[in-house]
Scaffold this motif. Structure first.
Motif, PDB file in Angstrom:
ATOM      1  N   ARG A   1     102.952  -2.644 -11.936  1.00 32.31           N
ATOM      2  CA  ARG A   1     103.111  -1.495 -11.038  1.00 32.31           C
ATOM      3  C   ARG A   1     102.431  -1.824  -9.712  1.00 32.31           C
ATOM      4  N   LEU A   2     102.934  -1.215  -8.647  1.00 30.78           N
ATOM      5  CA  LEU A   2     102.317  -1.412  -7.341  1.00 30.78           C
ATOM      6  C   LEU A   2     102.299  -0.109  -6.554  1.00 30.78           C
ATOM      7  N   ASP A   3     101.405  -0.047  -5.578  1.00 36.50           N
ATOM      8  CA  ASP A   3     101.270   1.077  -4.656  1.00 36.50           C
ATOM      9  C   ASP A   3     101.554   0.591  -3.242  1.00 36.50           C
ATOM     10  N   ILE A   4     102.227   1.424  -2.453  1.00 39.30           N
ATOM     11  CA  ILE A   4     102.501   1.104  -1.053  1.00 39.30           C
ATOM     12  C   ILE A   4     101.823   2.154  -0.185  1.00 39.30           C
ATOM     13  N   HIS A   5     100.954   1.704   0.710  1.00 36.24           N
ATOM     14  CA  HIS A   5     100.253   2.595   1.637  1.00 36.24           C
ATOM     15  C   HIS A   5     100.787   2.321   3.032  1.00 36.24           C
ATOM     16  N   LEU A   6     101.456   3.319   3.597  1.00 33.91           N
ATOM     17  CA  LEU A   6     102.122   3.163   4.885  1.00 33.91           C
ATOM     18  C   LEU A   6     101.271   3.732   6.015  1.00 33.91           C
ATOM     19  N   PRO A   7     101.271   3.089   7.167  1.00 30.08           N
ATOM     20  CA  PRO A   7     100.623   3.689   8.342  1.00 30.08           C
ATOM     21  C   PRO A   7     101.368   4.947   8.776  1.00 30.08           C
ATOM     22  N   GLN A   8     100.740   5.682   9.665  1.00 32.54           N
ATOM     23  CA  GLN A   8     101.432   6.818  10.277  1.00 32.54           C
ATOM     24  C   GLN A   8     102.533   6.294  11.199  1.00 32.54           C
ATOM     25  N   GLY A   9     103.599   7.045  11.306  1.00 25.57           N
ATOM     26  CA  GLY A   9     104.703   6.632  12.166  1.00 25.57           C
ATOM     27  C   GLY A   9     105.964   6.398  11.368  1.00 25.57           C
ATOM     28  N   GLY A  10     107.018   6.043  12.086  1.00 26.95           N
ATOM     29  CA  GLY A  10     108.327   5.946  11.463  1.00 26.95           C
ATOM     30  C   GLY A  10     108.625   4.625  10.787  1.00 26.95           C
ATOM     31  N   GLY A  11     107.911   3.562  11.168  1.00 23.65           N
ATOM     32  CA  GLY A  11     108.202   2.262  10.574  1.00 23.65           C
ATOM     33  C   GLY A  11     109.551   1.725  11.035  1.00 23.65           C
ATOM     34  N   PRO A  12     110.029   0.659  10.434  1.00 20.60           N
ATOM     35  CA  PRO A  12     109.406  -0.062   9.327  1.00 20.60           C
ATOM     36  C   PRO A  12     108.190  -0.877   9.780  1.00 20.60           C
ATOM     37  N   PHE A  13     107.345  -1.223   8.811  1.00 15.65           N
ATOM     38  CA  PHE A  13     106.059  -1.839   9.106  1.00 15.65           C
ATOM     39  C   PHE A  13     105.958  -3.252   8.517  1.00 15.65           C
ATOM     40  N   PRO A  14     105.269  -4.164   9.211  1.00 10.15           N
ATOM     41  CA  PRO A  14     104.850  -5.407   8.550  1.00 10.15           C
ATOM     42  C   PRO A  14     103.859  -5.052   7.454  1.00 10.15           C
ATOM     43  N   TRP A  15     103.637  -5.974   6.527  1.00  3.67           N
ATOM     44  CA  TRP A  15     102.851  -5.586   5.355  1.00  3.67           C
ATOM     45  C   TRP A  15     102.035  -6.738   4.781  1.00  3.67           C
ATOM     46  N   LEU A  16     100.988  -6.336   4.058  1.00  2.00           N
ATOM     47  CA  LEU A  16     100.129  -7.252   3.324  1.00  2.00           C
ATOM     48  C   LEU A  16     100.150  -6.855   1.858  1.00  2.00           C
ATOM     49  N   LEU A  17     100.504  -7.792   0.972  1.00  2.76           N
ATOM     50  CA  LEU A  17     100.348  -7.608  -0.470  1.00  2.76           C
ATOM     51  C   LEU A  17      98.959  -8.123  -0.826  1.00  2.76           C
ATOM     52  N   ASP A  18      98.062  -7.212  -1.198  1.00  2.00           N
ATOM     53  CA  ASP A  18      96.648  -7.516  -1.406  1.00  2.00           C
ATOM     54  C   ASP A  18      96.337  -7.434  -2.899  1.00  2.00           C
ATOM     55  N   LEU A  19      95.750  -8.492  -3.474  1.00  3.18           N
ATOM     56  CA  LEU A  19      95.573  -8.619  -4.915  1.00  3.18           C
ATOM     57  C   LEU A  19      94.109  -8.475  -5.304  1.00  3.18           C
ATOM     58  N   HIS A  20      93.851  -7.646  -6.299  1.00  4.23           N
ATOM     59  CA  HIS A  20      92.475  -7.376  -6.724  1.00  4.23           C
ATOM     60  C   HIS A  20      91.886  -8.555  -7.494  1.00  4.23           C
ATOM     61  N   GLY A  21      90.557  -8.588  -7.539  1.00  3.81           N
ATOM     62  CA  GLY A  21      89.843  -9.557  -8.343  1.00  3.81           C
ATOM     63  C   GLY A  21      89.478  -8.985  -9.700  1.00  3.81           C
ATOM     64  N   GLY A  22      88.513  -9.653 -10.355  1.00  3.81           N
ATOM     65  CA  GLY A  22      88.085  -9.210 -11.675  1.00  3.81           C
ATOM     66  C   GLY A  22      88.034 -10.323 -12.694  1.00  3.81           C
ATOM     67  N   GLY A  23      87.964 -11.567 -12.230  1.00  2.02           N
ATOM     68  CA  GLY A  23      87.845 -12.687 -13.142  1.00  2.02           C
ATOM     69  C   GLY A  23      89.071 -12.901 -14.009  1.00  2.02           C
ATOM     70  N   PHE A  24      90.229 -12.468 -13.539  1.00  5.83           N
ATOM     71  CA  PHE A  24      91.509 -12.615 -14.239  1.00  5.83           C
ATOM     72  C   PHE A  24      91.585 -11.775 -15.514  1.00  5.83           C
ATOM     73  N   ARG A  25      90.497 -11.125 -15.891  1.00  2.00           N
ATOM     74  CA  ARG A  25      90.445 -10.413 -17.171  1.00  2.00           C
ATOM     75  C   ARG A  25      90.158  -8.930 -17.002  1.00  2.00           C
ATOM     76  N   ALA A  26      89.912  -8.486 -15.800  1.00  7.04           N
ATOM     77  CA  ALA A  26      89.592  -7.090 -15.527  1.00  7.04           C
ATOM     78  C   ALA A  26      90.098  -6.760 -14.128  1.00  7.04           C
ATOM     79  N   GLY A  27      89.887  -5.511 -13.712  1.00  2.74           N
ATOM     80  CA  GLY A  27      90.270  -5.097 -12.368  1.00  2.74           C
ATOM     81  C   GLY A  27      91.514  -4.227 -12.365  1.00  2.74           C
ATOM     82  N   ASP A  28      91.673  -3.505 -11.270  1.00  8.91           N
ATOM     83  CA  ASP A  28      92.797  -2.587 -11.133  1.00  8.91           C
ATOM     84  C   ASP A  28      93.056  -2.363  -9.651  1.00  8.91           C
ATOM     85  N   LYS A  29      94.308  -2.184  -9.298  1.00  5.81           N
ATOM     86  CA  LYS A  29      94.688  -1.962  -7.906  1.00  5.81           C
ATOM     87  C   LYS A  29      93.998  -0.758  -7.294  1.00  5.81           C
ATOM     88  N   ARG A  30      93.704   0.247  -8.104  1.00  6.12           N
ATOM     89  CA  ARG A  30      93.090   1.466  -7.560  1.00  6.12           C
ATOM     90  C   ARG A  30      91.654   1.238  -7.091  1.00  6.12           C
TER      91      ARG A  30
END
Length: 290
Positions: free
Chosen positions: A39-68
């Motif tokens: 699952r993924l979440d998309i956080h958009l800036p204010q405005g009409g877009g479309p926007f360039p984007w960064l897919l940002d990945l959480h850490g957690g030692g490969f065994r823990a962690g969550d996007k939230r």
């Protein structure tokens, strides 16, 4: 259920009906059916877009962690850059390379459905922190070898050569805050399914530094931003230096924005500080434009 075009348009219509400034983004969109974590979440800036984007990945030692748990930097949103956070399969569910496969599946989803979700086609970057940085750089290298690299890559304090982590830690000195990477119970060993210290060459070969060493010189590589803490005793800063050297050995003309942050530790406050996040926004704006 994977998002369909009809459901995408329905979500966008609901967002458009909200008052200005209340748009929360798009959350828990299924990008694959390989795992409930896809699952993924998309956080958009204010405005009409479309926007360039960064897919940002959480850490957690490969065994823990969550996007939230991954912060959405306001500096990026103010710069007009959308931030996408995703979950991927953890090592207690699937061994490597399932995690990279998840990142590539998310990118396929964004390439296919991104324009309907407010994202600018072909204007994406990959980034991550710690274990997430390993995944981001690994996926970027796979895409580069396929002739379709992302516009930019960001490595915040990621491990980049499993086989050399303990040697880099020994050079740093002081007391490590983790098991040796060579241990059968280390985060790296649990990811790959064997003790790194018993199959060191194999562990290096699947890591970004080893993969770069096997690539054809002159292979086009995307711009790379690296930030690492000088006092990191979980992933030593020597890993950042190894990545920079291997990147430039393959493509000496690649744009590499490199800094070791004095006094910073693994994931410490300097990485979320305004100065660092504004530097990240500037790096992304330079390479996502056009």
């Amino acid at each position: 259920m994977v998002l369909t075009r009809r459901s995408t348009l329905g979500i966008l219509a609901a967002l458009a009906a909200r008052p200005a400034g209340a748009r929360p983004g798009l959350h828990d969109l299924a990008y694959s059916d390989a795992s409930p974590r896809n699952r993924l979440d998309i956080h958009l800036p204010q405005g009409g877009g479309p926007f360039p984007w960064l897919l940002d990945l959480h850490g957690g030692g490969f065994r823990a962690g969550d996007k939230r748990l991954l912060p959405v930097p306001p500096e990026l949103l103010r710069a007009g850059i959308a931030v996408i956070r995703m979950n991927y399969r953890l090592s207690n569910e699937a061994l490597w390379p399932a995690q990279e496969q998840d990142v590539l599946a998310a990118l396929d989803f964004l390439r296919r459905d991104g324009p309907d979700l407010g994202l600018k086609p072909g204007r994406g970057a990959l980034g991550g922190r710690s274990a997430g940085a390993f995944l981001a750089v690994s996926a970027a290298l796979t895409l580069a070898m396929q002739g379709r690299p992302p516009r930019a890559v960001v490595d915040f304090y990621g491990p980049m050569d499993f086989g050399s982590m303990d040697a880099d830690m020994a050079r740093l000195g002081g007391e490590p805050r983790r098991l040796p990477a060579d241990s059968p119970q280390s985060a790296e060993s649990l990811l790959v399914g064997y003790a790194v210290g018993q199959r060191r060459d194999e562990a290096t070969a699947l890591s970004p530094v080893g993969r770069l060493g096997a690539m054809r010189p002159g292979t086009p590589l995307p711009p790379l931003m690296i930030r690492h803490g000088a006092e990191d005793r979980i992933v030593p800063p020597g890993q950042a230096r190894r990545l920079r050297e291997a990147w430039l050995a393959i493509n000496p003309g690649a744009a590499v924005d490199f800094a070791i942050l004095p006094d910073e530790r693994h994931g410490s406050a300097g990485f979320t500080a305004t100065r660092t996040q504004e530097a990240l926004a500037g790096f992304l704006l330079r390479h996502l434009a056009g």
